[in-house]
Structure formats: C-alpha cells, structure tokens
Design a protein around this motif. Structure first.
Motif, mmCIF file in Angstrom:
data_model
loop_
_atom_site.group_PDB
_atom_site.id
_atom_site.type_symbol
_atom_site.label_atom_id
_atom_site.label_comp_id
_atom_site.label_asym_id
_atom_site.label_seq_id
_atom_site.Cartn_x
_atom_site.Cartn_y
_atom_site.Cartn_z
ATOM 1 N N GLY A 13 -17.587 46.339 28.554
ATOM 2 C CA GLY A 13 -18.065 44.986 28.260
ATOM 3 C C GLY A 13 -17.818 44.037 29.426
ATOM 4 O O GLY A 13 -18.663 43.182 29.738
ATOM 5 N N ARG A 35 -14.005 41.681 18.675
ATOM 6 C CA ARG A 35 -13.031 41.527 17.579
ATOM 7 C C ARG A 35 -11.904 40.570 17.982
ATOM 8 O O ARG A 35 -11.434 39.791 17.179
ATOM 9 N N LYS A 39 -9.695 38.359 24.398
ATOM 10 C CA LYS A 39 -10.226 39.282 25.417
ATOM 11 C C LYS A 39 -11.564 38.763 25.962
ATOM 12 O O LYS A 39 -11.847 38.896 27.143
ATOM 13 N N ALA A 84 -19.411 47.802 22.098
ATOM 14 C CA ALA A 84 -18.228 47.990 21.255
ATOM 15 C C ALA A 84 -18.015 49.506 21.149
ATOM 16 O O ALA A 84 -18.151 50.209 22.153
#
Ligand SMILES: NC(=O)c1ccc[n+]([C@@H]2O[C@H](COP(=O)([O-])OP(=O)(O)OC[C@H]3O[C@@H](n4cnc5c(N)ncnc54)[C@H](OP(=O)(O)O)[C@@H]3O)[C@@H](O)[C@H]2O)c1
Length: 407
Positions: A13, A35, A39, A84
């Motif tokens: 990501g 989530r 981050k 993800a």
C-alpha cells in the motif's frame, strides 16, 4: 479528476500510494484507507514529504461491505485499488458493485480458515460486473501481474503458439534478520507450505511442498540460487486463457536459512491456521507468529541485493521452435531510496499503480472481471520501463530453455 481509493496501508500500500502520488495527471484526489488509521497517516506524511502530494486518509473495516461502500461514495472514488489482504477481495468487490466503482487487486481470494486460493470465487462476479458496466482487474502485482503480461506480450509479439511456461521468481536480497518474510507473513507462509501443483498434459499434478528443486543462475550477475517448484495462482488463469500451454510451472528461490526456520516452525505447530486455546482464549498460531516476526514493510532499511523475476517461454513461431526469457531485475536499495520500501513491495506496488492507470486511462476499462493476460499488454509493457521496472527479452536456444540457462 480521477478520484481513487487505496485500501491497505502495508508494505505494498505504501508503494502504491507513493507511485500514484507521483502521477497527479492520472490519479487524484487519492484516499488511503485501512484498518489502522495511524498507518495511513504515517504513509501520507511520507508521501507528502517525498512528492508534495496530499492524501486523504480514512479508517475502514474492509470486511464490512456497507462501511466500505459508504467510503467509496464519500471519497467519490471511481476506482478501488485493493492492497489489503486476499481475505478482503470478495467484500471489496461487493462494495464496488454497491457503490458503482471499478476494482483492481494483486492477489486472488483466499478464505481465512482454509489455506486454499483459487479464482473461481472472483470469476463468479463476471456477470454482475458486466451488467453494472463496471470493470474488475485481478492480479495486477508482479506475480501474478507482470508475469501474466510478459506471457501475453510474448504471445502477441514473439510466438504463434506457446507450449511451455516457467515463471522463475528469485529474491537475491538479504535483510540481515534471522528469519523474515518478504510480504505479509501469514499469507506468505500459507502459500509456501501448501502442496505444489504444476500443469502438465492438460491437468494439474500435485506433489509434496518443496520436493522439486534445482539450481538457477540469474542473468546480469545477480547470482546463483536454488529454486523450488510451488503452486502459484497465475498458473490457474494462464492455462485457462492460453489453451495451447502443455506445461506451466512456477519456481521461487529460498535460502537454506529460510527453509531451516520454516521447517522448525512447521514441526512445532506455529504455522497452523486452526485456533488453539492459550491462557483461556483462542489464538491462531500463524497469526501469533506474524505478530512476532519482523514487519515486511520495515525491511527496506536493511535489505541489500536484487530480485530477478521472469518467464522462460517456449513455443513455435513461423513453424519453427522458439524460446525466450523475459525478465526484470530490481534493486532493493534503489527502491528504498525512491519510496522507502524493499523490492518485493516495490515490484508489487508499481504494477498495481500501472494496472490502475490502464483502467483510468481507458485502455483496460471494459465491463466484466478480467485476469491481466486477457488485456492488451503493450501500453503496460511500455510503462514498466518508464515507472521503475525495466525489462528485457532474450532469445534462448531450445537446449538453454530446457535447462533454464539464461545467464
Ligand atoms: N501479486 C504479487 O506479486 C504480490 C506480491 C506480494 C504481495 N501481494 C499481495 O499484496 C497485498 C498486500 O501485501 P502487504 O505485504 O502489503 O501486506 P501487509 O503489509 O500485511 O498489509 C496489509 C494491509 O491491509 C490491511 N488490512 C487487513 N485487513 C483489513 C481489513 N479487514 N480492513 C482494512 N484493512 C485491512 C492491514 O491493516 P493493519 O495494518 O491494521 O494490519 C495492512 O495495512 C496482499 O494481498 C498480498 O497477498 C501480491
């Protein structure tokens, strides 16, 4: 304006966020959601520092379809880039259908409680995406991803018919840790401990994990490594879409040190994915192991060396036998200098950005669910040279191809 939503703030990501931010004429505004919001914020700060581009950030549970659909709507995204985990593929495809958004991922769906991955679950969305006029592109990383496009490009430009395909993935990098995985440890260990399957004479043949191996010398001085045959998801789609394939195999390099640690972890039960009771609560040993292993996203700082990933392809052209090796070499330290990540995240994140670029620019945008080898390879192959993953194509003799002599 091409608003995009990136979901997943891990090693891959971070690379996708950086590479999209470097192309404001294609991507923007960009929302990065995952989530753990902190981050996303940490990646957004790095992206701002390196590129000057501001990313919006959001917290999302990608297992929750209506929550993700609401985020797609509020961000205005026309494309969702899923970096993800493979567990989220179906809920994210459902959210895209609900909110009217195109979809792209880098790994095929895998249920959490069974170490089994196959495209069937995602291919089942074909009619729904086609009827909604939406596009889903599956597997736009390096392998799957670039290796599929290498194969499609070879079929378009080098061969009349392809007969054998050997995908060889070498990571010659050294991170200096006793044991670490290159990407998400849970997904990586599930993949490498699964039984091997390769395609031969019209069917998949199963053999014990890591039971077939041989030496391989990479081109351009990257070095010699032991490569192990294993099952990898792109074999399933490639043999479906290129029906002349008589044999298709996938090989990956592993160091003796990696294999020694993996064997011990398996023997003591730490790679189990079924819950066990520990101090009155259930834990899954492999998820606990992930929590104590180095974070692959943090390995960039210490990793030195190169990756070399490519395809040995044989077949016929103009009635004659022909063989080629198409490959990319990527330097871990150069990736870290550019985007703060090691080469495994980089070689996955750059093709995810390029696949997304193809959808947004229209070249790959057609309603339905597509594996990447079904789409025109030319613009993507040209973009690889421009955006950090240059490749080469070498002609081999049939004898060299048979023994993987590519150096
Ligand atoms: N095709 C290829 O060549 C290739 C190669 C390598 C990896 N991959 C794929 O790339 C993907 C990302 O790998 P990675 O190494 O970046 O993994 P990673 O570092 O573990 O990152 C995964 C991210 O997804 C987030 N996430 C997990 N479950 C979520 C949920 N329910 N809702 C929202 N966010 C969630 C995680 O959040 P937390 O931070 O809160 O845990 C984390 O930020 C994986 O699917 C992997 O299989 C493909």
């Amino acid at each position: 304006m091409k608003p995009v939503l990136l979901i997943g703030a891990g090693g891959v990501g971070s690379v996708v966020a950086h590479k999209c931010a470097m192309l404001p004429e294609v991507f923007g505004p960009i929302t990065l959601a995952s989530r753990t919001l902190s981050k996303c914020e940490a990646i957004a700060a790095q992206v701002k520092q390196r590129t000057g581009c501001e990313l919006a950030t959001a917290q999302v549970d990608a297992d929750d379809v209506s929550q993700t659909a609401a985020l797609i709507r509020s961000s205005g995204a026309k494309l969702l880039i899923n970096v993800a985990l493979p567990y989220q593929d179906l809920t994210l495809m459902d959210a895209c259908l609900e909110a009217g958004c195109d979809y792209l991922d880098t790994a095929n769906y895998e249920p959490k409680d069974v170490a089994k991955f196959e495209y069937g679950w995602q291919w089942a969305y074909q009619d729904r995406f086609a009827q909604a006029g939406l596009c889903a592109v599956l597997g736009s990383g390096f392998d799957p991803g670039v290796t599929n496009v290498f194969t499609a490009w070879a079929l378009k430009h080098q061969f009349d018919e392809i007969h054998t395909l050997d995908i060889i993935d070498v990571n010659g990098g050294n991170h200096g840790k006793a044991f670490a995985t290159n990407f998400n440890p849970e997904i990586n260990i599930r993949e490498v401990t699964a039984p091997c399957r390769h395609f031969e004479a019209g069917a998949f043949v199963e053999s014990a994990a890591m039971s077939c191996h041989q030496g391989f010398t990479c081109p351009d001085g990257v070095g010699s490594y032991e490569i192990y045959r294993m099952y990898h998801e792109e074999l399933e789609s490639l043999v479906k879409h290129i029906p002349t394939l008589r044999r298709a195999q996938f090989w990956m390099s592993f160091s003796p040190n990696y294999l020694k640690h993996l064997e011990v972890l398996q023997n003591v039960g730490m790679t189990r994915i079924d819950p066990v009771m520990y101090q009155g609560r259930e834990i899954v040993p492999l998820q606990f192991l992930k929590a104590v292993l180095p974070d692959p996203g943090e390995l960039g700082q210490s990793t030195k060396g190169k990756t070399c990933i490519g395809n040995v392809i044989t077949g016929r052209k103009d009635g004659q036998p022909k063989a080629v090796y198409i490959y990319n070499i990527c330097d871990h330290e150069a990736c870290f200098a550019e985007v703060g990540s090691q080469a495994i995240s980089y070689t996955t994140g750059v093709p995810a950005m390029l696949g997304a670029k193809q959808i947004l620019e229209g070249g790959w945008r057609q309603p339905g669910v597509w594996n990447i080898e079904q789409l025109d390879p030319d613009a993507f192959m040209a973009d690889l040279h421009v955006h950090g993953l240059p490749w080469q194509c070498r002609e081999l003799t049939p004898a060299q191809a048979a023994s993987f002599q590519v150096a």
